[in-house]
Write an enzyme that holds these catalytic residues in place. Structure first.
Site, short mmCIF file in Angstrom:
data_model
loop_
_atom_site.label_atom_id
_atom_site.label_comp_id
_atom_site.label_asym_id
_atom_site.label_seq_id
_atom_site.Cartn_x
_atom_site.Cartn_y
_atom_site.Cartn_z
N HIS B 131 -0.03 22.54 -68.51
CA HIS B 131 -0.37 22.06 -67.17
C HIS B 131 -1.34 23.09 -66.57
O HIS B 131 -1.25 24.27 -66.90
CB HIS B 131 0.92 21.99 -66.35
CG HIS B 131 0.81 21.32 -65.02
ND1 HIS B 131 0.26 21.95 -63.92
CD2 HIS B 131 1.21 20.10 -64.60
CE1 HIS B 131 0.32 21.13 -62.89
NE2 HIS B 131 0.87 20.00 -63.26
N ASP B 208 7.42 27.65 -69.11
CA ASP B 208 7.22 26.72 -68.00
C ASP B 208 8.21 25.57 -68.21
O ASP B 208 8.03 24.72 -69.08
CB ASP B 208 5.77 26.22 -68.03
CG ASP B 208 5.54 25.03 -67.10
OD1 ASP B 208 6.50 24.57 -66.45
OD2 ASP B 208 4.39 24.54 -67.04
N GLN B 211 9.24 20.53 -66.53
CA GLN B 211 9.63 19.20 -67.02
C GLN B 211 10.91 19.25 -67.84
O GLN B 211 11.44 18.20 -68.24
CB GLN B 211 8.51 18.61 -67.90
CG GLN B 211 7.21 18.38 -67.16
CD GLN B 211 7.31 17.27 -66.13
OE1 GLN B 211 8.17 16.38 -66.23
NE2 GLN B 211 6.46 17.30 -65.13
N LYS B 234 11.38 18.23 -58.98
CA LYS B 234 11.39 17.37 -60.17
C LYS B 234 12.81 17.13 -60.67
O LYS B 234 13.03 16.32 -61.57
CB LYS B 234 10.55 17.99 -61.28
CG LYS B 234 9.05 18.02 -60.95
CD LYS B 234 8.24 18.47 -62.14
CE LYS B 234 6.87 18.95 -61.77
NZ LYS B 234 5.96 17.89 -61.34
N CYS B 372 -3.01 16.73 -64.51
CA CYS B 372 -3.16 18.19 -64.42
C CYS B 372 -3.18 18.86 -65.78
O CYS B 372 -2.79 20.02 -65.93
CB CYS B 372 -2.07 18.83 -63.56
SG CYS B 372 -2.22 18.43 -61.83
#
Lengths: 145, 415
Positions: B131, B208, B211, B234, B372
């Site tokens: 991202h 990261d 998600q 999220k 993104c």
């Protein structure tokens, strides 16, 4: 003859045409048809300097002044976008830059297009109109000179 | 045993959907089918109510007042931190820094840790599927430090090419930062393996997990990652709040990222003594409501259970994959073996923007564009964008049926 129509008359014509559609789907289908028919812009204009910023799909736009009248050509990689530009071109192309600058483009609200555009997409629409008016601004100066 | 049925029963979907008021909304006269969960999830009533409850009952500033409200707010704020610590199985709550979100957390590490460890001629490794939030900070760091940024390549299925990764590491590699789950492809990366390889060369790893957090159990102790960042919004929590986990030894060694109140122990006109962890990294009045309510979102996810969420979402994905395969003219971007409940696709010959515009008029919310991850979509996969449908456990089979019908309609209108 379309050449003799004023911007306002062309806007009214499109508003009338759209009033015949009773749902958004027919409007979209009509816009898609317009998009498929839009004359392509010359390949040399499909580059960054002619790109309209602010659209999710790529849009290229150019304008040329002939005998004091401004003519637009455009293309996009998305069909709906092309259809929408096609409407804008239908209304604005072949007019004096000064008249283009004064056009309020009210027909976009009247045909109920904006309510089917998300704010992101409405931004793209505004970006296209701005770019078209910027051309008019540029040439209105030249015209005066 | 019919696994399909038993899993649905383990989360009562009709009942749980009643906890999400927004799902009752109508768009273009039709009930919303919300498939933009990877951008942000919807919020359950417990989360929505907890926000007003905070302002109605204990609103005050944390860590400084001696009055009751401030003590209660501080207690709620720190309780939430402890909940998050437990949620990701960190060793101590000093390793849990409240941030604005994943982007903020990664920027913190890039600015503070990155500047400490990356010098001229050094290398940082990320992947081609990052991202922008896990790409631009490193691009910026490497540019300012005259270091080199290297990308782990992605194969046609949307998986990291691990053999290539092994050959990229050398004595100049100072940091590796990789996405746990791809937001545009759905790929679940072999993050444990990446960390293991990196650690065998003594290289720290940032994960990261934006998600990953909504879909799977995250265990930072088992992963042994050095840093891990994720966002509240999220995972059914509020916007504007996120978490940066960092190993204590790293956080201790790092200079503060921002300066001001909260992050200090004492200040004179001549110098400042910084506060202890994690407050050293929480300058200014924090997002108190957001931080407290993130704890409510954690409670919500734990009530549902990671396994139930996972099972339900895999059923939704399987259903969508089956319907998509029957439609034809669809190319799915990201066909990794290990995926979350997300389908990125294009209808051959149709611009994603056109698809998204028409689906919106059916009340179907999908995302279109680069998500993104512009270099991944544009440079790696050579596409003008994709349409992304990302599913959450509260989505239904009927909604996915509507998506498939919508796609068929798009085809008939545009092809």
């Amino acid at each position: 003859m379309t050449e003799t129509k004023t911007i306002r008359q062309k806007e009214d014509q499109i508003t009338d045409d759209f009033s015949l559609f009773d749902d958004w789907m027919s409007k979209y289908e009509y816009i898609i048809e317009l998009g498929k028919k839009l004359p392509l812009i010359d390949e040399t204009y499909r580059n960054e300097s002619y790109e309209v910023k602010g659209c999710q799909s790529k849009v290229w736009l150019n304008a040329e002044l002939k005998d004091g009248l401004l003519y637009y050509k455009a293309d996009s990689d998305a069909v709906i976008t092309k259809g929408i530009i096609s409407l804008l071109i239908e209304v604005l192309s072949g007019n004096k830059p000064e008249d283009i600058l004064n056009a309020d483009m009210d027909f976009i609200n009247k045909i109920g297009l904006k309510e089917h555009l998300s704010p992101n997409r409405a931004n793209g629409l505004n970006a296209m109109i701005n770019k078209m008016k910027n051309f008019a601004l540029k040439y209105s100066g030249e015209n005066v000179n | 045993m019919d696994a399909h049925t038993s899993n649905i029963e383990s989360i009562d979907i009709t009942k749980i959907r009643e906890e999400f008021p927004i799902l009752l909304r109508k768009i273009s006269g039709q009930p919303i089918a919300y498939f933009d969960n990877a951008a942000t999830s919807q919020k359950p009533l417990s989360v929505i109510n907890a926000i007003s409850e905070y302002y109605e009952t204990i609103n005050s500033n944390v860590h400084r007042g001696i009055h009751t409200l401030s003590e209660e707010a501080t207690e709620a704020y720190e309780n939430s931190r402890e909940k998050v610590r437990r949620f990701i199985n960190a060793q101590s709550s000093g390793e849990i820094v409240f941030t604005k979100g994943t982007t903020d957390g990664i920027n913190l590490v890039a600015s503070s840790f990155g500047t400490n460890v990356v010098g001229e001629g050094d290398e940082v490794i990320i992947s081609e599927m990052e991202h922008h939030s896990n790409l631009v900070p490193w691009q910026n760091l490497c540019e300012s430090r005259r270091a080199k940024l290297k990308y782990i390549p992605v194969n046609d299925k949307g998986e990291l090419m691990m053999d290539e990764f092994r050959t990229m590491i050398n004595e100049k590699t100072k940091l590796i930062s990789v996405v746990y789950v791809s937001n545009s492809l759905g790929t679940v990366n072999p993050i444990s393996e990446i960390i293991e390889i990196a650690h065998s060369f003594n290289i720290p790893v940032l994960v990261d997990a934006a998600q990953a957090a909504p879909h799977m159990k995250i265990d930072v102790s088992t992963l042994d990652c050095d840093f891990l960042a994720f966002s509240g919004h999220k995972m059914y929590g509020p916007t504007g709040i996120g978490i940066l986990y960092g190993k204590e030894k790293h956080l201790e060694s790092m200079p503060p990222y921002q300066f001001g109140g909260e992050m200090i122990k004492s200040v004179t006109y001549d110098n400042t003594v910084f506060n202890v962890l994690p407050y050293k990294f929480e300058a200014g009045t924090p997002n108190i409501a957001g931080a407290i309510v993130l704890g409510t979102a954690v409670d919500f996810m734990e009530r549902l259970g990671h396994e139930n969420i996972h099972n339900r979402e895999m059923e939704l994905l399987a259903h969508a994959n089956k319907l998509f395969s029957e439609i034809g003219d669809i190319r799915i971007i990201g066909t990794a073996e290990n995926k979350t409940s997300l389908i990125s696709f294009i209808i051959n010959g149709i611009h994603p923007y056109d698809t998204g515009s028409i689906l919106d008029n059916f009340g179907i919310a999908v995302r279109t564009g680069f998500h993104c991850t512009q270099p991944l979509i544009e440079q790696r996969f050579k596409l003008p964008g994709t349409v992304r449908a990302s599913f959450a456990f509260y989505n239904t089979f009927e909604e996915i049926d509507r998506l498939a019908a919508g796609i068929r309609k798009v085809k008939s209108m545009l092809l």
